[in-house]
Motif scaffolding. Sequence first.
Motif, PDB file in Angstrom:
ATOM      1  N   LEU A 148       0.813  -1.216   0.000  1.00 16.92           N
ATOM      2  CA  LEU A 148       0.000   0.000   0.000  1.00 16.92           C
ATOM      3  C   LEU A 148       0.848   1.269   0.000  1.00 16.92           C
ATOM      4  CD1 LEU A 148      -2.807  -1.041   2.527  1.00 16.92           C
ATOM      5  CD2 LEU A 148      -2.988  -0.840   0.038  1.00 16.92           C
ATOM      6  N   SER A 149       2.064   1.186   0.561  1.00 17.34           N
ATOM      7  CA  SER A 149       2.941   2.355   0.588  1.00 17.34           C
ATOM      8  C   SER A 149       3.836   2.436  -0.640  1.00 17.34           C
ATOM      9  CB  SER A 149       3.808   2.339   1.862  1.00 17.34           C
ATOM     10  OG  SER A 149       4.616   1.171   1.904  1.00 17.34           O
ATOM     11  N   GLY A 150       3.634   1.534  -1.583  1.00 13.72           N
ATOM     12  CA  GLY A 150       4.352   1.617  -2.856  1.00 13.72           C
ATOM     13  C   GLY A 150       5.769   1.083  -2.851  1.00 13.72           C
ATOM     14  N   HIS A 151       6.130   0.250  -1.876  1.00 13.00           N
ATOM     15  CA  HIS A 151       7.482  -0.304  -1.834  1.00 13.00           C
ATOM     16  C   HIS A 151       7.633  -1.465  -2.823  1.00 13.00           C
ATOM     17  CE1 HIS A 151       7.776   1.952   1.927  1.00 13.00           C
ATOM     18  NE2 HIS A 151       9.077   1.790   1.838  1.00 13.00           N
ATOM     19  N   ASN A 152       8.819  -1.561  -3.373  1.00 10.73           N
ATOM     20  CA  ASN A 152       9.131  -2.643  -4.308  1.00 10.73           C
ATOM     21  C   ASN A 152       9.498  -3.898  -3.522  1.00 10.73           C
ATOM     22  OD1 ASN A 152       9.912  -4.265  -6.409  1.00 10.73           O
ATOM     23  ND2 ASN A 152      11.768  -3.128  -6.901  1.00 10.73           N
ATOM     24  N   LEU A 153       8.754  -4.975  -3.711  1.00  9.00           N
ATOM     25  CA  LEU A 153       8.967  -6.202  -2.951  1.00  9.00           C
ATOM     26  C   LEU A 153       9.873  -7.201  -3.680  1.00  9.00           C
ATOM     27  CD1 LEU A 153       5.390  -6.790  -1.508  1.00  9.00           C
ATOM     28  CD2 LEU A 153       7.441  -6.170  -0.227  1.00  9.00           C
ATOM     29  N   LYS A 154      10.415  -6.815  -4.829  1.00 12.06           N
ATOM     30  CA  LYS A 154      11.294  -7.719  -5.565  1.00 12.06           C
ATOM     31  C   LYS A 154      12.642  -7.835  -4.857  1.00 12.06           C
ATOM     32  CE  LYS A 154      11.562  -7.956  -9.912  1.00 12.06           C
ATOM     33  NZ  LYS A 154      11.818  -7.656 -11.356  1.00 12.06           N
ATOM     34  N   VAL A 155      13.182  -9.050  -4.820  1.00 14.44           N
ATOM     35  CA  VAL A 155      14.482  -9.317  -4.207  1.00 14.44           C
ATOM     36  C   VAL A 155      15.406  -9.892  -5.275  1.00 14.44           C
ATOM     37  CG1 VAL A 155      15.723 -10.659  -2.463  1.00 14.44           C
ATOM     38  CG2 VAL A 155      13.433  -9.776  -1.968  1.00 14.44           C
ATOM     39  N   ILE A 188      18.696 -13.357   3.033  1.00 13.46           N
ATOM     40  CA  ILE A 188      17.520 -12.932   3.783  1.00 13.46           C
ATOM     41  C   ILE A 188      16.897 -14.115   4.516  1.00 13.46           C
ATOM     42  CG2 ILE A 188      15.194 -11.955   3.572  1.00 13.46           C
ATOM     43  CD1 ILE A 188      16.200 -10.277   1.257  1.00 13.46           C
ATOM     44  N   MET A 189      16.961 -15.296   3.905  1.00 13.53           N
ATOM     45  CA  MET A 189      16.435 -16.499   4.542  1.00 13.53           C
ATOM     46  C   MET A 189      17.231 -16.839   5.802  1.00 13.53           C
ATOM     47  SD  MET A 189      16.013 -20.338   2.946  1.00 13.53           S
ATOM     48  CE  MET A 189      15.168 -19.664   1.507  1.00 13.53           C
ATOM     49  N   ILE A 190      18.559 -16.763   5.721  1.00 16.70           N
ATOM     50  CA  ILE A 190      19.405 -17.036   6.892  1.00 16.70           C
ATOM     51  C   ILE A 190      19.132 -16.023   7.993  1.00 16.70           C
ATOM     52  CG2 ILE A 190      21.792 -17.078   7.732  1.00 16.70           C
ATOM     53  CD1 ILE A 190      22.570 -18.230   4.979  1.00 16.70           C
ATOM     54  N   GLU A 235      15.476  -2.950  -0.475  1.00 16.39           N
ATOM     55  CA  GLU A 235      14.964  -1.912   0.416  1.00 16.39           C
ATOM     56  C   GLU A 235      14.760  -2.480   1.818  1.00 16.39           C
ATOM     57  OE1 GLU A 235      11.451  -0.064  -0.986  1.00 16.39           O
ATOM     58  OE2 GLU A 235      12.345   0.686  -2.835  1.00 16.39           O
ATOM     59  N   PRO A 236      15.064  -1.688   2.863  1.00 14.46           N
ATOM     60  CA  PRO A 236      14.961  -2.194   4.247  1.00 14.46           C
ATOM     61  C   PRO A 236      13.590  -2.761   4.605  1.00 14.46           C
ATOM     62  CG  PRO A 236      16.182  -0.137   4.212  1.00 14.46           C
ATOM     63  CD  PRO A 236      15.644  -0.328   2.832  1.00 14.46           C
ATOM     64  N   LEU A 237      12.520  -2.073   4.215  1.00 16.80           N
ATOM     65  CA  LEU A 237      11.185  -2.562   4.553  1.00 16.80           C
ATOM     66  C   LEU A 237      10.891  -3.879   3.840  1.00 16.80           C
ATOM     67  CD1 LEU A 237       8.571  -2.089   6.085  1.00 16.80           C
ATOM     68  CD2 LEU A 237       7.703  -0.799   4.120  1.00 16.80           C
ATOM     69  N   THR A 238      11.327  -3.983   2.598  1.00 20.96           N
ATOM     70  CA  THR A 238      11.171  -5.233   1.858  1.00 20.96           C
ATOM     71  C   THR A 238      11.979  -6.346   2.508  1.00 20.96           C
ATOM     72  OG1 THR A 238      10.830  -4.016  -0.212  1.00 20.96           O
ATOM     73  CG2 THR A 238      11.484  -6.323  -0.398  1.00 20.96           C
ATOM     74  N   ASN A 239      13.181  -6.018   2.932  1.00 19.82           N
ATOM     75  CA  ASN A 239      14.036  -6.966   3.643  1.00 19.82           C
ATOM     76  C   ASN A 239      13.319  -7.494   4.889  1.00 19.82           C
ATOM     77  OD1 ASN A 239      16.109  -8.382   4.856  1.00 19.82           O
ATOM     78  ND2 ASN A 239      17.371  -6.586   5.290  1.00 19.82           N
ATOM     79  N   ALA A 240      12.739  -6.579   5.681  1.00 16.35           N
ATOM     80  CA  ALA A 240      12.048  -6.968   6.908  1.00 16.35           C
ATOM     81  C   ALA A 240      10.846  -7.856   6.608  1.00 16.35           C
ATOM     82  CB  ALA A 240      11.599  -5.722   7.667  1.00 16.35           C
ATOM     83  N   GLY A 293       2.966  -5.621  17.624  1.00 18.91           N
ATOM     84  CA  GLY A 293       4.328  -5.946  18.016  1.00 18.91           C
ATOM     85  C   GLY A 293       5.201  -6.397  16.867  1.00 18.91           C
ATOM     86  N   VAL A 294       4.594  -7.005  15.844  1.00 20.98           N
ATOM     87  CA  VAL A 294       5.366  -7.488  14.696  1.00 20.98           C
ATOM     88  C   VAL A 294       5.115  -6.622  13.462  1.00 20.98           C
ATOM     89  CG1 VAL A 294       5.847  -9.456  13.180  1.00 20.98           C
ATOM     90  CG2 VAL A 294       5.319  -9.843  15.599  1.00 20.98           C
ATOM     91  N   GLY A 295       3.887  -6.629  12.952  1.00 17.04           N
ATOM     92  CA  GLY A 295       3.594  -5.936  11.697  1.00 17.04           C
ATOM     93  C   GLY A 295       3.758  -4.436  11.744  1.00 17.04           C
ATOM     94  N   LEU A 296       2.948  -3.762  12.568  1.00 13.70           N
ATOM     95  CA  LEU A 296       2.970  -2.302  12.620  1.00 13.70           C
ATOM     96  C   LEU A 296       4.324  -1.770  13.088  1.00 13.70           C
ATOM     97  CD1 LEU A 296       1.501   0.429  12.418  1.00 13.70           C
ATOM     98  CD2 LEU A 296       0.788   0.111  14.800  1.00 13.70           C
ATOM     99  N   ALA A 297       4.927  -2.428  14.071  1.00 20.16           N
ATOM    100  CA  ALA A 297       6.186  -1.938  14.628  1.00 20.16           C
ATOM    101  C   ALA A 297       7.298  -1.913  13.577  1.00 20.16           C
ATOM    102  CB  ALA A 297       6.603  -2.804  15.817  1.00 20.16           C
ATOM    103  N   HIS A 298       7.388  -2.954  12.754  1.00 22.97           N
ATOM    104  CA  HIS A 298       8.409  -2.963  11.712  1.00 22.97           C
ATOM    105  C   HIS A 298       8.168  -1.853  10.693  1.00 22.97           C
ATOM    106  CE1 HIS A 298       9.576  -6.951  13.193  1.00 22.97           C
ATOM    107  NE2 HIS A 298      10.691  -6.764  12.519  1.00 22.97           N
ATOM    108  N   PHE A 299       6.905  -1.657  10.339  1.00 24.51           N
ATOM    109  CA  PHE A 299       6.584  -0.595   9.382  1.00 24.51           C
ATOM    110  C   PHE A 299       6.923   0.776   9.962  1.00 24.51           C
ATOM    111  CE2 PHE A 299       3.631   2.462   7.451  1.00 24.51           C
ATOM    112  CZ  PHE A 299       3.979   2.300   6.114  1.00 24.51           C
TER     113      PHE A 299
END
Length: 310
Positions: free
Chosen positions: A62-69, A77-79, A183-188, A230-236
């Motif tokens: 919704l915030s327009g971030h690119n989710l491609k890795v 990222i898996m590790i 991108e950091p948010l995508t990474n998270a 605690g998980v979703g909103l906090a990371h965003f």
Amino acid sequence: MPASQTKADPATTAKLLVVLLAFAWGLNWIAAAIALRELSPWSLRVAGSSIGAATLFAAAILSGHNLKVPRGEYIHIMIAGLFNVAGFQILSGFAQLSGATTRTIIITYSMPIWTTVLSCLVLGERLNAIGWFAFTLCIVGVTILLWPLFSHGFPPFVFYSLGCALSWTFATVYIKWANITVEPLTNAAWQLLFGLVFITAGSFLFEGHPHLWPIRNETILAVLFVGLFGVGLAHFLWWSIVDRLPAVTASLGSLLVPVIGVTSSAIVLGERLTVPDIVGFAMIFAADACVLLQPNTRRGQRLTRLFAHP
């Protein structure tokens, strides 16, 4: 509207987000403690991580971030997700089950100190005088906190809490070493998803399947808080703050979390802090402050971007 006021509004909003973030992460410990009265750490984390990952992916889209890795970065990222999400969440759950939430928070939030030291060993970063002072403060603080507890043997929660801190530390330094470009948010978001896969696999391995029903209404609300806030909103919120504020200001969010968590545990859960608890907490908090609020802006920015909480 004056230009100065226009420029100040985004910064003011971001500072309010810092406070909101601190409450989301700090109260997350209380919600987890309540949920763990009825759920196992595995079941709680399956539910919380599922809700959190879905929330974070939705927020990113919704915030327009690119989710491609990039293809070569998935494994890194898996590790990181294995240690930063699965390891941290499961170990923190068992730590809370076997010991006081206040002490678990205090020991766990020695994380910035261990990250600074490991960064020196792995990344070749120099530990300056402030860093050595902070490391000494942390060691003394942990010793003061734990020494009285060892009179009755080795408390299991110490193993889990330190493991929790070191698991997060390893993932943090690993991501930096791997030189992730996503991108950091995508990474998270992807770390949360991969972490969820590991947690779910562990749940089936050790428990057969997650036991999520029937549970009481207060447990349901606690799980929803853990997942949504605690998980979703906090990371965003964290990555929104990092993009809007200087490193030093953003770091205050990290420092406020254990304060709110420990205070809330004492009030809501009725846990009493002993003198060693208070002295140890004060020294670890001071050590974290020394590391996160160093005057060197470039170093502070690197540390702030590293310290994204699971």
